[in-house]
Design a protein around this motif. Structure first.
Motif, PDB file in Angstrom:
ATOM      1  N   ILE A  48       0.412  -1.264  -0.084  1.00  0.00           N
ATOM      2  CA  ILE A  48       0.077  -0.234  -0.114  1.00  0.00           C
ATOM      3  C   ILE A  48       1.110   1.324  -0.168  1.00  0.00           C
ATOM      4  O   ILE A  48       0.470   1.926   0.050  1.00  0.00           O
ATOM      5  CB  ILE A  48      -0.703   0.044   1.161  1.00  0.00           C
ATOM      6  N   GLY A  49       1.739   1.146   0.215  1.00  0.00           N
ATOM      7  CA  GLY A  49       2.655   2.293  -0.098  1.00  0.00           C
ATOM      8  C   GLY A  49       2.668   3.259   1.306  1.00  0.00           C
ATOM      9  O   GLY A  49       2.716   3.540   2.184  1.00  0.00           O
ATOM     10  N   GLN A  50       4.373   3.824   1.503  1.00  0.00           N
ATOM     11  CA  GLN A  50       4.555   5.062   2.143  1.00  0.00           C
ATOM     12  C   GLN A  50       3.144   6.340   2.992  1.00  0.00           C
ATOM     13  O   GLN A  50       3.056   5.880   4.020  1.00  0.00           O
ATOM     14  CB  GLN A  50       5.453   5.539   1.941  1.00  0.00           C
ATOM     15  N   LEU A  51       2.440   6.711   1.646  1.00  0.00           N
ATOM     16  CA  LEU A  51       1.306   7.631   1.770  1.00  0.00           C
ATOM     17  C   LEU A  51       0.432   7.152   2.414  1.00  0.00           C
ATOM     18  O   LEU A  51       0.238   7.409   3.225  1.00  0.00           O
ATOM     19  CB  LEU A  51       1.353   8.044   0.289  1.00  0.00           C
ATOM     20  N   ALA A  52      -0.251   5.740   1.999  1.00  0.00           N
ATOM     21  CA  ALA A  52      -1.074   5.016   3.058  1.00  0.00           C
ATOM     22  C   ALA A  52      -1.171   4.582   4.403  1.00  0.00           C
ATOM     23  O   ALA A  52      -1.690   4.835   5.200  1.00  0.00           O
ATOM     24  CB  ALA A  52      -1.696   4.087   1.546  1.00  0.00           C
ATOM     25  N   CYS A  53       0.283   4.367   4.778  1.00  0.00           N
ATOM     26  CA  CYS A  53       0.796   3.879   6.223  1.00  0.00           C
ATOM     27  C   CYS A  53       1.062   5.237   6.736  1.00  0.00           C
ATOM     28  O   CYS A  53       0.805   4.333   8.037  1.00  0.00           O
ATOM     29  CB  CYS A  53       2.183   3.198   5.805  1.00  0.00           C
ATOM     30  N   ALA A  54       1.603   6.215   6.441  1.00  0.00           N
ATOM     31  CA  ALA A  54       1.241   7.588   6.977  1.00  0.00           C
ATOM     32  C   ALA A  54       0.321   8.129   7.008  1.00  0.00           C
ATOM     33  O   ALA A  54      -0.020   8.532   8.622  1.00  0.00           O
ATOM     34  CB  ALA A  54       2.703   8.414   6.141  1.00  0.00           C
ATOM     35  N   ILE A  55      -0.956   7.828   5.617  1.00  0.00           N
ATOM     36  CA  ILE A  55      -2.091   8.504   6.908  1.00  0.00           C
ATOM     37  C   ILE A  55      -2.906   7.891   7.922  1.00  0.00           C
ATOM     38  O   ILE A  55      -3.483   8.021   8.533  1.00  0.00           O
ATOM     39  CB  ILE A  55      -2.675   7.979   5.411  1.00  0.00           C
ATOM     40  N   ILE A  56      -3.006   6.279   7.424  1.00  0.00           N
ATOM     41  CA  ILE A  56      -3.150   5.277   8.887  1.00  0.00           C
ATOM     42  C   ILE A  56      -1.883   5.757   9.500  1.00  0.00           C
ATOM     43  O   ILE A  56      -3.062   5.630  11.116  1.00  0.00           O
ATOM     44  CB  ILE A  56      -3.210   4.285   8.385  1.00  0.00           C
ATOM     45  N   LEU A  57      -1.087   5.988   9.749  1.00  0.00           N
ATOM     46  CA  LEU A  57      -0.233   6.497  11.271  1.00  0.00           C
ATOM     47  C   LEU A  57      -1.445   7.545  12.006  1.00  0.00           C
ATOM     48  O   LEU A  57      -1.566   8.146  12.439  1.00  0.00           O
ATOM     49  CB  LEU A  57       1.235   5.892  11.507  1.00  0.00           C
ATOM     50  N   ALA A  58      -1.413   8.656  11.291  1.00  0.00           N
ATOM     51  CA  ALA A  58      -1.580  10.106  11.213  1.00  0.00           C
ATOM     52  C   ALA A  58      -3.346   9.618  11.907  1.00  0.00           C
ATOM     53  O   ALA A  58      -3.713  10.321  12.822  1.00  0.00           O
ATOM     54  CB  ALA A  58      -1.765  11.027   9.874  1.00  0.00           C
ATOM     55  N   GLY A 175      -6.199   2.089  -5.455  1.00  0.00           N
ATOM     56  CA  GLY A 175      -5.620   1.803  -5.746  1.00  0.00           C
ATOM     57  C   GLY A 175      -4.389   0.483  -6.030  1.00  0.00           C
ATOM     58  O   GLY A 175      -4.066  -0.177  -6.844  1.00  0.00           O
ATOM     59  N   THR A 176      -4.065   0.470  -5.168  1.00  0.00           N
ATOM     60  CA  THR A 176      -3.239  -0.418  -5.072  1.00  0.00           C
ATOM     61  C   THR A 176      -3.115  -1.862  -4.877  1.00  0.00           C
ATOM     62  O   THR A 176      -2.628  -3.193  -5.571  1.00  0.00           O
ATOM     63  CB  THR A 176      -2.374  -0.403  -2.903  1.00  0.00           C
ATOM     64  N   VAL A 177      -5.127  -2.209  -4.924  1.00  0.00           N
ATOM     65  CA  VAL A 177      -5.768  -3.681  -4.576  1.00  0.00           C
ATOM     66  C   VAL A 177      -5.993  -4.120  -6.372  1.00  0.00           C
ATOM     67  O   VAL A 177      -5.761  -5.039  -6.747  1.00  0.00           O
ATOM     68  CB  VAL A 177      -7.233  -3.215  -3.970  1.00  0.00           C
ATOM     69  N   MET A 202      -4.015   3.666 -18.383  1.00  0.00           N
ATOM     70  CA  MET A 202      -5.032   4.427 -18.960  1.00  0.00           C
ATOM     71  C   MET A 202      -5.783   4.102 -17.824  1.00  0.00           C
ATOM     72  O   MET A 202      -6.950   5.155 -17.550  1.00  0.00           O
ATOM     73  CB  MET A 202      -5.626   3.571 -20.211  1.00  0.00           C
ATOM     74  N   SER A 203      -5.755   3.004 -17.067  1.00  0.00           N
ATOM     75  CA  SER A 203      -7.148   3.382 -15.784  1.00  0.00           C
ATOM     76  C   SER A 203      -6.298   3.168 -14.434  1.00  0.00           C
ATOM     77  O   SER A 203      -7.222   2.958 -13.553  1.00  0.00           O
ATOM     78  CB  SER A 203      -7.178   1.936 -16.273  1.00  0.00           C
ATOM     79  N   LEU A 204      -5.151   3.033 -14.723  1.00  0.00           N
ATOM     80  CA  LEU A 204      -4.968   2.962 -13.118  1.00  0.00           C
ATOM     81  C   LEU A 204      -4.951   4.375 -12.217  1.00  0.00           C
ATOM     82  O   LEU A 204      -4.431   5.426 -13.045  1.00  0.00           O
ATOM     83  CB  LEU A 204      -4.323   1.724 -12.723  1.00  0.00           C
ATOM     84  N   HIS A 205      -4.491   4.611 -11.070  1.00  0.00           N
ATOM     85  CA  HIS A 205      -4.782   5.173 -10.321  1.00  0.00           C
ATOM     86  C   HIS A 205      -2.915   6.569 -10.149  1.00  0.00           C
ATOM     87  O   HIS A 205      -3.937   7.546 -10.463  1.00  0.00           O
ATOM     88  CB  HIS A 205      -5.260   5.746  -9.336  1.00  0.00           C
TER      89      HIS A 205
END
Length: 345
Positions: A48-58, A175-177, A202-205
């Protein structure tokens, strides 16, 4: 000691305390961003990457400890100023010349995808009676380039910080899913490697999602996938100006007090950096690859710190009540975007 000296010293101490809290607030967002980076190294979370992990922690920090009010000014600076700086630097990842030459045929299809994603998401939101603000942000993120697009249009749409954070978290996670689903589908769908690359782009986020999905198909597929994706990033520019026009028009039609839509000057920075990357760094000055990778990493860190600030505004009750229906709308839209992209190949 006269009163003037005492007043000056008091003013200096007050200014220093404010400055220290401001710096600590910025540092606080980077600390959580770093923890998100570490969390993303753990198997499973790495997807899920750094961005999503940081938001989860925040978001988790907010639920357990509350909002760190003493650090609000510094956190707000990260949320607003660092976010805009990240979007400006994001322009260095866009080569306009390549998009307009090699990717010209993809631009029309990209425009179709973006238009469909936004309008269809809003239509589904109306049917599902979903939160309009989050649905609009998710529609833009789905159609264009994920978190960066959401961050770019949020000030234009006057979206709340918590709505922006919720939207970014959803787009990063889903997007990861979908990128993993693409990898699983690749061996069984009737597409050549290059066609699969175009379909992914063309289709992924987000660019990262496109890279995850296309890389197993080979370097050529990855290159064409990123080109297709950059066409959508390029179209972020006209979309922002269209949204400004629409917001002002809606305000006039409702006979409401004229809403002042702040001009997104950071978008000019984004365009400027794109032009520098296109006509200077790729034509005049050959920057070492290591430096460009460093700039991309810095962009990611700035964006992550900004998202931490947004995540601190999220309350779980709001997340549960506001996010579920927009999430459903966004997932349905993504499925249809994938199908339409497939048919446009």
């Amino acid at each position: 000691m006269n009163s003037e000296t005492t007043t000056h010293r008091y003013s200096s101490n007050t200014g220093m305390k404010y400055r220290n809290k401001w710096l600590l607030g910025i540092l606080f967002t980077f600390v959580i961003a770093f923890l998100g980076f570490l969390l993303a190294l753990i198997p499973g979370f790495s997807y899920i990457g750094q961005l999503a992990c940081a938001i989860i922690l925040a978001v988790s920090y907010r639920q357990v400890f509350g909002y760190p009010e003493k650090l609000r000014d510094g956190i707000t600076f990260s949320t607003q100023k660092l976010l805009r700086l990240a979007i400006i630097l994001y322009g260095l990842q866009l080569n306009i010349a390549v998009v307009l030459t090699d990717g010209a045929s993809l631009l029309i299809r990209d425009a179709v995808i973006i238009t469909f994603a936004i309008l269809f998401t809003l239509w589904l939101a109306k049917i599902l009676k979903a939160d309009y603000s989050i649905s609009m942000l998710l529609g833009v993120g789905t159609g264009i380039c994920g978190a960066a697009a959401i961050a770019a249009v949020a000030p234009i749409l006057k979206a709340k910080n918590e709505d922006t954070a919720i939207s970014v978290g959803i787009i990063a996670l889903m997007g990861t899913v979908f990128s993993i689903i693409y990898i699983l589908l690749r061996p069984i769908i009737p597409l050549e490697s290059m066609e699969y690359g175009i379909w992914s782009g063309m289709s992924l986020h987000e660019l990262a999602h496109v890279a995850i999905a296309a890389e197993p198909a080979g370097q050529d597929a990855l290159a064409i996938a990123l080109l297709a994706k950059l066409g959508r990033v390029f179209l972020l520019i006209p979309v922002c100006f269209i949204l400004i026009f629409c917001m002002k028009k809606i305000s006039r039609e409702k006979n409401a007090p004229q809403v002042k839509i702040p001009f997104p000057y950071f978008l000019l920075g984004f365009i400027g950096m794109s032009l520098i990357n296109t006509f200077v760094l790729n034509e005049v000055i050959a920057f070492p690859k290591e430096i460009m990778v460093g700039v991309e990493n810095a962009t990611t860190w700035l964006l992550t710190a900004a998202m931490v600030g947004l995540g601190l505004n999220v309350i779980f009750k709001d997340l549960r009540n506001k996010a579920f229906k927009p999430l459903i709308a966004m997932c349905i839209t993504t499925v249809f975007v994938s199908i339409i992209s497939f048919l446009l190949l």
